[in-house]
Structures are given as C-alpha cells and as structure tokens.
Design an enzyme around this catalytic site. Structure first.
Site, PDB file in Angstrom:
ATOM      1  N   ASP A 139       0.913  -1.141   0.000  1.00  0.00           N
ATOM      2  CA  ASP A 139       0.000   0.000   0.000  1.00  0.00           C
ATOM      3  C   ASP A 139       0.950   1.188   0.000  1.00  0.00           C
ATOM      4  O   ASP A 139       1.536   1.510   1.041  1.00  0.00           O
ATOM      5  CB  ASP A 139      -0.891   0.015   1.242  1.00  0.00           C
ATOM      6  CG  ASP A 139      -1.886   1.162   1.186  1.00  0.00           C
ATOM      7  OD1 ASP A 139      -1.512   2.241   0.678  1.00  0.00           O
ATOM      8  OD2 ASP A 139      -3.030   0.996   1.633  1.00  0.00           O
ATOM      9  N   HIS A 140       1.148   1.792  -1.180  1.00  0.00           N
ATOM     10  CA  HIS A 140       2.260   2.737  -1.267  1.00  0.00           C
ATOM     11  C   HIS A 140       2.059   3.974  -0.385  1.00  0.00           C
ATOM     12  O   HIS A 140       3.015   4.679  -0.087  1.00  0.00           O
ATOM     13  CB  HIS A 140       2.578   3.115  -2.719  1.00  0.00           C
ATOM     14  CG  HIS A 140       1.538   3.938  -3.381  1.00  0.00           C
ATOM     15  ND1 HIS A 140       0.456   3.397  -4.023  1.00  0.00           N
ATOM     16  CD2 HIS A 140       1.412   5.271  -3.503  1.00  0.00           C
ATOM     17  CE1 HIS A 140      -0.284   4.371  -4.493  1.00  0.00           C
ATOM     18  NE2 HIS A 140       0.261   5.515  -4.205  1.00  0.00           N
ATOM     19  N   HIS A 168      -5.880   2.784   1.026  1.00  0.00           N
ATOM     20  CA  HIS A 168      -5.147   3.960   1.517  1.00  0.00           C
ATOM     21  C   HIS A 168      -5.896   4.728   2.616  1.00  0.00           C
ATOM     22  O   HIS A 168      -5.299   5.100   3.634  1.00  0.00           O
ATOM     23  CB  HIS A 168      -4.863   4.934   0.367  1.00  0.00           C
ATOM     24  CG  HIS A 168      -4.309   4.278  -0.852  1.00  0.00           C
ATOM     25  ND1 HIS A 168      -3.296   3.354  -0.804  1.00  0.00           N
ATOM     26  CD2 HIS A 168      -4.630   4.398  -2.171  1.00  0.00           C
ATOM     27  CE1 HIS A 168      -3.013   2.956  -2.038  1.00  0.00           C
ATOM     28  NE2 HIS A 168      -3.811   3.566  -2.884  1.00  0.00           N
TER      29      HIS A 168
HETATM   30  P1  NAD Z   1       0.998  -2.189 -17.151  1.00  0.00           P
HETATM   31  O1  NAD Z   1      -0.173  -2.657 -17.935  1.00  0.00           O
HETATM   32  O2  NAD Z   1       1.668  -0.926 -17.574  1.00  0.00           O
HETATM   33  O3  NAD Z   1       2.113  -3.330 -17.193  1.00  0.00           O
HETATM   34  C1  NAD Z   1       1.807  -4.701 -17.121  1.00  0.00           C
HETATM   35  C2  NAD Z   1       3.049  -5.545 -17.345  1.00  0.00           C
HETATM   36  O4  NAD Z   1       2.670  -6.922 -17.331  1.00  0.00           O
HETATM   37  C3  NAD Z   1       3.745  -5.321 -18.696  1.00  0.00           C
HETATM   38  O5  NAD Z   1       5.142  -5.433 -18.472  1.00  0.00           O
HETATM   39  C4  NAD Z   1       3.267  -6.512 -19.534  1.00  0.00           C
HETATM   40  O6  NAD Z   1       4.172  -6.897 -20.553  1.00  0.00           O
HETATM   41  C5  NAD Z   1       3.182  -7.587 -18.485  1.00  0.00           C
HETATM   42  N1  NAD Z   1       2.260  -8.667 -18.862  1.00  0.00           N
HETATM   43  C6  NAD Z   1       0.930  -8.565 -19.098  1.00  0.00           C
HETATM   44  N2  NAD Z   1       0.417  -9.781 -19.414  1.00  0.00           N
HETATM   45  C7  NAD Z   1       1.450 -10.662 -19.371  1.00  0.00           C
HETATM   46  C8  NAD Z   1       1.567 -12.078 -19.583  1.00  0.00           C
HETATM   47  N3  NAD Z   1       0.527 -12.821 -19.934  1.00  0.00           N
HETATM   48  N4  NAD Z   1       2.779 -12.659 -19.422  1.00  0.00           N
HETATM   49  C9  NAD Z   1       3.846 -11.908 -19.082  1.00  0.00           C
HETATM   50  N5  NAD Z   1       3.818 -10.575 -18.868  1.00  0.00           N
HETATM   51  C10 NAD Z   1       2.617  -9.959 -19.011  1.00  0.00           C
HETATM   52  O7  NAD Z   1       0.562  -2.154 -15.627  1.00  0.00           O
HETATM   53  P2  NAD Z   1       1.141  -1.208 -14.456  1.00  0.00           P
HETATM   54  O8  NAD Z   1       0.470   0.118 -14.500  1.00  0.00           O
HETATM   55  O9  NAD Z   1       2.617  -1.241 -14.463  1.00  0.00           O
HETATM   56  O10 NAD Z   1       0.565  -1.926 -13.140  1.00  0.00           O
HETATM   57  C11 NAD Z   1       1.097  -3.137 -12.640  1.00  0.00           C
HETATM   58  C12 NAD Z   1       0.478  -3.423 -11.275  1.00  0.00           C
HETATM   59  O11 NAD Z   1       0.800  -2.376 -10.399  1.00  0.00           O
HETATM   60  C13 NAD Z   1      -1.044  -3.539 -11.274  1.00  0.00           C
HETATM   61  O12 NAD Z   1      -1.420  -4.474 -10.290  1.00  0.00           O
HETATM   62  C14 NAD Z   1      -1.486  -2.149 -10.848  1.00  0.00           C
HETATM   63  O13 NAD Z   1      -2.761  -2.163 -10.228  1.00  0.00           O
HETATM   64  C15 NAD Z   1      -0.403  -1.821  -9.844  1.00  0.00           C
HETATM   65  N6  NAD Z   1      -0.215  -0.390  -9.635  1.00  0.00           N
HETATM   66  C16 NAD Z   1       0.245   0.412 -10.624  1.00  0.00           C
HETATM   67  C17 NAD Z   1       0.444   1.754 -10.388  1.00  0.00           C
HETATM   68  C18 NAD Z   1       0.997   2.660 -11.449  1.00  0.00           C
HETATM   69  O14 NAD Z   1       1.335   3.801 -11.088  1.00  0.00           O
HETATM   70  N7  NAD Z   1       1.130   2.250 -12.668  1.00  0.00           N
HETATM   71  C19 NAD Z   1       0.169   2.297  -9.120  1.00  0.00           C
HETATM   72  C20 NAD Z   1      -0.304   1.459  -8.117  1.00  0.00           C
HETATM   73  C21 NAD Z   1      -0.475   0.113  -8.389  1.00  0.00           C
END
Ligand code: NAD
Length: 500
Positions: free
Chosen positions: A180-181, A243
C-alpha cells in the site's frame, strides 16, 4: 556477509515493461544504488512478454532513469545489474528458464540464494505466478524469499480470500509483502511519530479533546488511461479499502507496546475490528458517492466521466466517496467522527489530515469572531509537513485574538526531496521489514467493511450524484458533515505555503 544481508538479493520483476516498473521501481532502485543501499551483490531480472535482449532492457532502464530521475551518474554500472527474460506467466518452461538465469546470477553476484519476487502485473496473474514460483522450483532457495504484491488485493472479501488462499500455498504470511504505497509516504510514516513521540498530543488524542478528524485525498486528474480497471473498481475499492482506511488506522490506533511489525499491525487490526459496521439503510446516512461531470480544471474545459474513453456512457461507477466512520472503542466511543473524502477531478491535488480539537469549555474571548478551533494539519502530499493552528493575541492595546499557524515543512527541513514511497518500501522489503505492508487480517477486515457499502450501492437504482469537475464533490458530501455541525476545511487555505 550473512545470508540475511538485505542488500544482497536477486530482485525479479514480473511486468518489467509496465508503467509502474518504469515510473517507480527503476527510479527507486537507482536511488538506493546511489545511496549505497544496493552495492555489488544485487541483480534484477525483468520479465514480460516482449522479446527483448538484456541490452534492450538496459537501454530502457537508462531511459527510465533519464526521464524520471533526470540523472545519469553511474548509470552504466547500475544498469549492468539488469537482465531480461521474455516470459509467459502461464507457461512452466518460462519459469524453468527463469530459474536457470536466477541460479547463474546467484553465483555471479554472490546473492546467497536471496530472492524478491515483485509482481508488478495485473492482479489476475498474482495467484498463477505464485503457484508457478513454487511448482517450478524458484522458491527452492537457501536464502530468504519474499513475494511483493501490488494492489488491488482482490475485488471484495471473497475474491481476496481466494487469492490469499492461493498465494499461501506457496508463501507463508511472513513472506508476503502487500504494497500500500501510502504506507511508504514520509508523512504517513510520521503519523506515529507525531502521536507517540510528543508529550502534548497523546494526552489529548481521544474523545474528550478531539471533535472530529478529516482525511481528504483529492486528485485533479480524471480517470486517464485507467478506465478499464476503474470501471470495475471505483473510488471505494481503489482508494477507501486500502489507503484511506490505512491512514485512519494509524490515526486511531493505540500506542503499540514496541515498534515491531507484529505489535504495530496488531494495533491497526484492533482499529478495524472496532470500526462500526455501516450496512443496509445506514449506508446512505454515513456514505456519499459521486461521479464527475464536465467542468473546468486549471481554466481548461474537461469532459465528464461518462464521456471518457472506455467508460460506459451509463456508468454508475463512483469517482468520489465521502464517509463518516465511527470507532467503537474506549478511546473514540461517544462520537468522534472520522470523515474521509477522496475523488478525481476535484479542485486541488492534495492529501491532508485535519485533526480538529474541541472548543475550550469556557471561552473568555467568545465575542471574538476570529477565534478558531485548534487544528493539527498533517500534509501528506504534494507538500509534506505539519501545521498547528492556534489563537494568539493581536498586537495592539485590546484583547482581540488572531489565528496563527505554526508550520513545519518536511521538505525544507532536509533540504532535499524526501524519498519516494517506493524507494522506502523496496528498502524495507530488502531488509525484511514488513511493518509498512498490509497484513492479511487488515486486508480482510477492510474488505468486510467496504463490501457492505458497495452491496447497497450496487442495489440502488437511483442515479449516482454528479459533481462538476473542478469542485470538491457533490453537495451531499457537504450535507454529510454539516448535519453534525461541522464543515470540510478548505484544503487550499490549509496549504503550507499559505501559512502565516
Ligand atoms: P501495465 O499494464 O503498464 O504493465 C503490465 C506488465 O505486465 C507489462 O510489463 C506486460 O508486458 C506484463 N504482462 C501482461 N500480461 C502478461 C503475460 N501474460 N505474461 C507476461 N507478462 C505480461 O501495468 P502497471 O500500471 O505497471 O501496473 C502493474 C500493477 O501495479 C497492477 O497491479 C497495478 O494495479 C499496480 N499499480 C500500478 C500503479 C501505477 O502507477 N502504474 C500504481 C499502483 C499500483
């Protein structure tokens, strides 16, 4: 070095080409490297679907550091620790190749078998990856192993329980680090210090002296590119379940008997257990939802939520939640409301906590319009600090009072920006400190509380209340608090830079 030396570890990032990895994880690892917290004995394996080479991956790491840190000192040394493995999360062969690479790097960098598995991927893959890590032998290691999981942890209590049961087949609770950032933010971590290291707050921190507490986390941004996810989530699941309730727990908990992970978590769990359940007809009395319509943000016209890309034109998804929470324990019983408010497309981007103290029993300056209640304001983001609002005498002959603000700015005090939340959390994980990650009991109790609210909203046929973009939410949110004789403090007025 012993095998628990935390700066010695292999870090495997699943979802290495994603937004989170680029914007947060690589910059945070770079900061740790620059500070000497990651020295020679670390390596990172990035995995995702793209067929990149190690070299292509390193170029992307350099781009990320360039864009999000704006530095390139030691960048070649740093990026030389990064390796890439194209990966299909459902295919055992991928994990077997990953294991071979992990073992090679373990020897090359003397990593002592320590492994962190960071799941920066869509939540539907969390369980599958955890299964494979065990089944395909990646967890068979002589060192520590830790699983870091991004939010959301489930969609409701039932799905969270299923996910937890699945993950627990491969990792015991003490090896699971649920992110939980907000818990990595400097001023959220400061809540405990402010409360428990200051003689003058703790005696007042109860139902006798505090009239209400307001926790607001507002964003100016709309849903942006996240609509597909957000349509299935909404503000209640996206912000309140995690959060907002975590901040509330830190504000409301009893002092732990010592500052250990177990003791702090146990006090937070007690707060969740003491949260008064809000269900059935009470939901509309205690909670307000809203959805942004068109409006103006920074003098620019913006569209309403229903006109955003990938949003159902009849969507009932809430982009705003306000609520009144009551904690039925000895400290808070008798009516200290904890008001929470969070939403998108609001007037300002700000996370602040306002602790409003009760008026003194006999006010000698009662005829003075200027007399304000005492407030302690904790500025979480974007500005970080603490402000104490007091009344003092106006200069001159009479006994008029004047509101004064004592102000501490966290950024100013260090002369540098405080570390990004992810940097702190990665550091804690490397050190095996799970205090600022959420325990399963906290997750389960928060879902239990939130599910009762979403159940009622899902069964409601009436239109979701709307608010114009650029405002602080629907009128109903004002009424929620006005009915108790209070009002939401104006966040802009409370800003650190607006302090006298
Ligand atoms: P994103 O869609 O940008 O990235 C997803 C990643 O997963 C990519 O590298 C993609 O290639 C990989 N991927 C997807 N399907 C795949 C498969 N079948 N096999 C292998 N690799 C696969 O998502 P994100 O924004 O980086 O978010 C990732 C996680 O972090 C999520 O759970 C999201 O809720 C959480 N999160 C993200 C943020 C943010 O700021 N982006 C903030 C809080 C939480």
């Amino acid at each position: 070095m012993n095998s628990n030396d935390s700066s010695t570890s292999l870090i495997m990032i699943f979802g290495a080409t994603g937004d989170l990895a680029k914007r947060k994880l690589y910059p945070s690892l770079y900061h740790l490297y620059k500070k000497g917290k990651l020295a020679d004995h670390f390596a990172v394996i990035g995995t995702a679907r793209r067929p990149w080479s190690h070299e292509e991956f390193r170029e992307n790491i350099k781009d990320s550091i360039h864009s999000f840190v704006g530095a390139d000192e030691q960048i070649d040394d740093f990026s030389s620790h990064f390796y890439y493995q194209p990966h299909d999360v459902t295919d055992s062969d991928s994990y077997i190749q990953l294991k071979t690479l992990a073992e090679e790097l373990d020897t090359k960098y003397s990593l002592q078998g320590n492994r962190i598995f960071y799941l920066a991927m869509a939540p539907e893959f969390f369980g599958t990856i955890a299964d494979h890590l065990k089944a395909d032998g990646l967890t068979d290691t002589t060192g520590f192993k830790r699983l870091v999981i991004e939010k959301p942890f489930g969609h409701d209590l039932e799905s969270a329980e299923q996910l937890n049961a699945q993950i627990r087949q491969s990792f015991p609770e003490e090896e699971i680090y649920r992110i939980d950032h907000y818990l990595g933010k400097a001023m959220v971590q400061n809540i405990e210090v402010i409360r428990f290291a200051n003689a003058f707050f703790e005696p007042l921190w109860n139902n006798r002296y505090i009239s209400n507490i307001q926790i607001t986390s507002s964003e100016k941004l709309g849903v942006e590119e996240r609509a597909r996810y957000y349509e299935t989530s909404g503000a209640l699941r996206d912000m309140v379940q995690n959060h907002m309730l975590q901040m509330l727990a830190l504000l409301a908990m009893e002092p732990p008997i010592r500052l250990t992970t177990d003791e702090i978590r146990s006090e937070k769990v007690k707060v969740f257990r003491a949260l008064r359940p809000i269900e059935g007809n009470e939901v509309n009395e205690y909670f307000v939802r809203g959805q942004y319509g068109p409006g103006t943000i920074d003098k620019n016209e913006v569209v309403g939520y229903r006109d955003e890309m990938n949003v159902d034109p009849d969507s009932q998804t809430e982009t705003f939640v306000a609520g009144k929470l009551m904690i039925d324990n000895f400290r808070w019983a008798g009516g200290v409301p904890f008001y929470i408010r969070t939403g998108k497309r609001m007037t300002t981007k700000s996370t602040k906590i306002v602790i409003q103290f009760k008026d003194i029993p006999m006010n000698l300056y009662n005829n003075n319009e200027q007399l304000q209640p005492n407030l302690l304001v904790i500025h979480i983001q974007p500005d970080e600090g603490i402000t104490l609002h007091l009344n003092a005498k106006k200069s001159g002959q009479n006994m008029q009072t004047n509101p004064v603000k004592l102000n501490f700015s966290n950024e100013g005090s260090n002369g540098i920006n405080t570390p990004e939340a992810y940097e702190k959390l990665l550091y804690d994980c490397l050190h095996g400190d799970a205090t600022n990650f959420t325990h399963w009991d906290e997750v389960a109790l928060s879902w239990k509380f939130v599910d009762k609210i979403s159940e009622v909203w899902e069964q409601t046929n009436s239109e979701i209340p709307k608010y114009a973009s650029g405002t602080m939410g629907p009128e109903e949110a004002e009424k929620l608090i006005e009915n108790d004789g209070f009002f939401w403090w104006n966040l802009n007025d409370l800003d650190v830079e607006n302090c006298d």
